[in-house]
Design a protein around this motif. Structure first.
Motif, PDB file in Angstrom:
ATOM      1  N   CYS A  31      -1.361  25.430 -24.094  1.00 30.33           N
ATOM      2  CA  CYS A  31      -2.666  25.075 -23.527  1.00 30.33           C
ATOM      3  C   CYS A  31      -3.796  25.399 -24.500  1.00 30.33           C
ATOM      4  CB  CYS A  31      -2.887  25.808 -22.209  1.00 30.33           C
ATOM      5  SG  CYS A  31      -1.822  25.251 -20.862  1.00 30.33           S
ATOM      6  N   PHE A  34      -3.651  22.870 -27.502  1.00 35.26           N
ATOM      7  CA  PHE A  34      -4.081  21.515 -27.147  1.00 35.26           C
ATOM      8  C   PHE A  34      -5.512  21.476 -26.626  1.00 35.26           C
ATOM      9  CE2 PHE A  34       0.621  20.588 -26.042  1.00 35.26           C
ATOM     10  CZ  PHE A  34       0.914  20.442 -27.392  1.00 35.26           C
ATOM     11  N   LEU A  36      -6.810  22.682 -23.889  1.00 38.54           N
ATOM     12  CA  LEU A  36      -6.863  22.305 -22.479  1.00 38.54           C
ATOM     13  C   LEU A  36      -7.782  23.267 -21.725  1.00 38.54           C
ATOM     14  CD1 LEU A  36      -3.049  21.626 -21.912  1.00 38.54           C
ATOM     15  CD2 LEU A  36      -4.842  19.963 -22.449  1.00 38.54           C
ATOM     16  N   SER A  87      -2.298  10.800 -12.895  1.00 38.57           N
ATOM     17  CA  SER A  87      -3.672  11.205 -13.207  1.00 38.57           C
ATOM     18  C   SER A  87      -4.435  11.562 -11.940  1.00 38.57           C
ATOM     19  CB  SER A  87      -4.403  10.083 -13.947  1.00 38.57           C
ATOM     20  OG  SER A  87      -3.782   9.807 -15.187  1.00 38.57           O
ATOM     21  N   THR A 100     -13.804  17.668 -16.091  1.00 37.11           N
ATOM     22  CA  THR A 100     -12.415  17.505 -16.514  1.00 37.11           C
ATOM     23  C   THR A 100     -11.679  16.497 -15.644  1.00 37.11           C
ATOM     24  OG1 THR A 100     -11.718  19.345 -15.100  1.00 37.11           O
ATOM     25  CG2 THR A 100     -12.267  19.868 -17.385  1.00 37.11           C
ATOM     26  N   LEU A 120      -8.195  18.629 -18.635  1.00 33.89           N
ATOM     27  CA  LEU A 120      -8.754  18.448 -19.969  1.00 33.89           C
ATOM     28  C   LEU A 120      -9.925  17.471 -19.893  1.00 33.89           C
ATOM     29  CD1 LEU A 120      -6.421  16.081 -22.004  1.00 33.89           C
ATOM     30  CD2 LEU A 120      -6.280  16.359 -19.547  1.00 33.89           C
ATOM     31  N   LYS A 123      -9.130  11.892 -22.001  1.00 31.62           N
ATOM     32  CA  LYS A 123      -7.720  11.586 -21.829  1.00 31.62           C
ATOM     33  C   LYS A 123      -6.906  12.260 -22.925  1.00 31.62           C
ATOM     34  CE  LYS A 123      -8.518   7.058 -19.695  1.00 31.62           C
ATOM     35  NZ  LYS A 123      -8.244   5.598 -19.771  1.00 31.62           N
ATOM     36  N   PRO A 124      -5.667  12.628 -22.640  1.00 29.69           N
ATOM     37  CA  PRO A 124      -4.842  13.282 -23.668  1.00 29.69           C
ATOM     38  C   PRO A 124      -4.415  12.290 -24.741  1.00 29.69           C
ATOM     39  CG  PRO A 124      -3.518  12.828 -21.733  1.00 29.69           C
ATOM     40  CD  PRO A 124      -4.934  12.458 -21.370  1.00 29.69           C
ATOM     41  N   SER A 125      -4.294  12.789 -25.958  1.00 30.52           N
ATOM     42  CA  SER A 125      -3.787  11.942 -27.042  1.00 30.52           C
ATOM     43  C   SER A 125      -2.310  11.669 -26.829  1.00 30.52           C
ATOM     44  CB  SER A 125      -4.004  12.635 -28.383  1.00 30.52           C
ATOM     45  OG  SER A 125      -3.222  13.824 -28.447  1.00 30.52           O
ATOM     46  N   VAL A 128      -0.198  14.827 -27.602  1.00 28.18           N
ATOM     47  CA  VAL A 128      -0.288  15.860 -26.572  1.00 28.18           C
ATOM     48  C   VAL A 128       0.515  15.452 -25.342  1.00 28.18           C
ATOM     49  CG1 VAL A 128      -1.847  16.998 -24.936  1.00 28.18           C
ATOM     50  CG2 VAL A 128      -2.491  16.789 -27.349  1.00 28.18           C
ATOM     51  N   LEU A 129       0.355  14.199 -24.923  1.00 25.12           N
ATOM     52  CA  LEU A 129       1.082  13.712 -23.756  1.00 25.12           C
ATOM     53  C   LEU A 129       2.590  13.778 -23.989  1.00 25.12           C
ATOM     54  CD1 LEU A 129       1.040  12.409 -20.960  1.00 25.12           C
ATOM     55  CD2 LEU A 129       0.823  10.181 -22.070  1.00 25.12           C
TER      56      LEU A 129
END
Length: 439
Positions: A31, A34, A36, A87, A100, A120, A123-125, A128-129
């Motif tokens: 976490c 990344f 987060l 999501s 977030t 986060l 949106k996550p890259s 990361v996802l």
């Protein structure tokens, strides 16, 4: 990814050892790496139908709690059945961060055993996802290793009715009373408080008159005219079923006479159960005394049980309550069993079952120890009263105790998080805990 984080990913520990020692540290590092805002790992408890927080990051002392992910909710079901990440946009859901979005990923090990959820910004890259998905898969693999070959204790295979059947074997004149049930249509059951008089009456009714209605009367109108009218209505309501009067020792002479007259003159075709103590301290009409002696059963107190039989009953009750609370993996420690078998129970089964249930609800490991049995230390009505019991206050208090004790176990006594999960303020929680003898 930092080398230390990578080394944790490649740790030689496996199964429950990995879940307990590596997962919490690795989750915090992931976490942090990344960037987060916060995140939590929720997994299924060993051999239980319950879930707990295994690792968390960024929630401070308040801890994690998302109201929209209450178990059984639409969003819980969506997350626990989805093959893809789910999501939860911050504009639609109450998240911890102000700006977030949340992302949930199911943890799978042959079945859905939990999820990880992170908050986060944006949106996550893709990287990361991908790593979060791989991490969820890793958790599922290690969870499976730790839970695949856990043996089920032999005592969980006991019949559900075993504690009652063991107790019935101790009642010397029960067989004779059952044989005379249909001819005399009356059974008087005497015994100490909490010994199971009402439970035995229901068992006799269900076995000797299955499918017929049963009505349990806990209190009587003081006015004689109202009692006469009420008992007539009760007789019509039960018809060919059973009418059960508890606490017959509290009947006044007038109430005794009304019951005797109704029984002899009303033409009631059903069955009558009269429940009371072994000794009456007040005056009894000769006719009422004769009615009580017609077909009577005397229940022994737990203090009179042979030690081996009492231990069998304790183990049976323990396993029955583990099943009802979805905690089949629990074991009763030898010291706890000894403590239960040597204690004097003024309220017999009521006190014994409440003490065992208290230990099951508050135990935070897989073994119920002596210390778990001491929660409350005062009389606690933990079990929900029978459906025939109209005491609403007692039923509400019993349910509140169960829910608060469950929250104490899940959130390790953190009152802020307990209050959030229970849907009340922290002040209200503390007030209820004091009222119920839990603090």
């Amino acid at each position: 990814m930092p080398s230390h984080t990578a080394s944790l990913f490649a740790s030689g520990k496996t199964g429950k050892d990995w879940m307990d020692s590596v997962l919490p540290t690795l989750w915090v590092e992931l976490c942090t790496e990344f960037d987060l805002h916060c995140g939590v790992v929720v997994i299924k408890a060993d051999q239980e139908d319950s879930f707990y927080e295994s690792a968390s990051f960024g929630y401070s002392e308040d801890g994690f709690y998302y109201s929209f992910l209450n178990r059984g909710s639409v969003h819980w079901e969506t997350l626990m059945t989805s093959l893809e990440p789910v999501s939860f946009p911050g504009v639609e859901f109450p998240l911890f961060g102000k700006n977030t979005n949340a992302l949930g990923i199911r943890i799978h090990a042959g079945e859905s055993v939990g999820f990880l959820l992170v908050e986060l910004e944006g949106k996550p890259s893709f990287s990361v996802l991908s790593l979060l998905i791989l991490f969820a898969e890793k958790i599922g693999i290690e969870w499976g290793k730790g839970n695949q070959f856990i043996p089920v204790p032999v005592q969980t295979l006991l019949p559900e009715d075993s504690s009652h059947s063991i107790f019935r074997d101790e009642i010397s004149n029960l067989e004779v009373a059952i044989q005379e049930f249909h001819s005399k249509r009356i059974v008087s059951i005497f015994g100490a408080p909490g010994i199971g008089k009402k439970t035995l009456a229901k068992w006799i009714h269900q076995n000797q008159n299955p499918g017929a209605p049963i009505l349990v009367v806990e209190s009587l109108p003081d006015h004689f005219g109202k009692f006469e009218k009420a008992i007539s209505e009760w007789g019509k309501e039960t018809n060919l079923g059973s009418l059960v009067f508890t606490k017959v020792q509290s009947f006044s002479l007038g109430q005794q006479q009304i019951l005797v007259d109704w029984w002899s003159k009303s033409g009631f075709q059903g069955f009558l159960f009269l429940l009371g103590p072994t000794e009456f301290g007040q005056e009894i009409l000769p006719e009422f005394s004769q009615l009580l002696q017609t077909n009577s059963v005397f229940l022994p107190s737990l203090s009179l049980f042979p030690k081996p039989n009492l231990v069998r009953i304790i183990q049976s009750i323990f396993q029955e309550l583990c099943r009802t609370q979805n905690r089949l993996g629990l074991v009763l420690a030898p010291a706890a069993e000894k403590e239960l078998s040597t204690r004097v129970y003024q309220e017999n089964f009521v006190e014994l079952r409440n003490r065992i249930l208290s230990g099951i609800l508050t135990c935070r490991t897989q073994t119920v120890e002596v210390s778990d049995l001491e929660v409350g230390k005062i009389r606690m009505e933990l079990e929900i009263p029978d459906a025939e019991d109209l005491d609403l206050r007692r039923g509400i208090e019993a349910l509140e105790r169960q829910k608060i004790l469950l929250a104490m176990r899940i959130f390790s006594g953190n009152q802020i998080r307990m209050a959030k999960a229970l849907g009340i303020s922290r002040g209200s929680l503390q007030y209820k805990m004091k009222q119920l003898g839990l603090m």
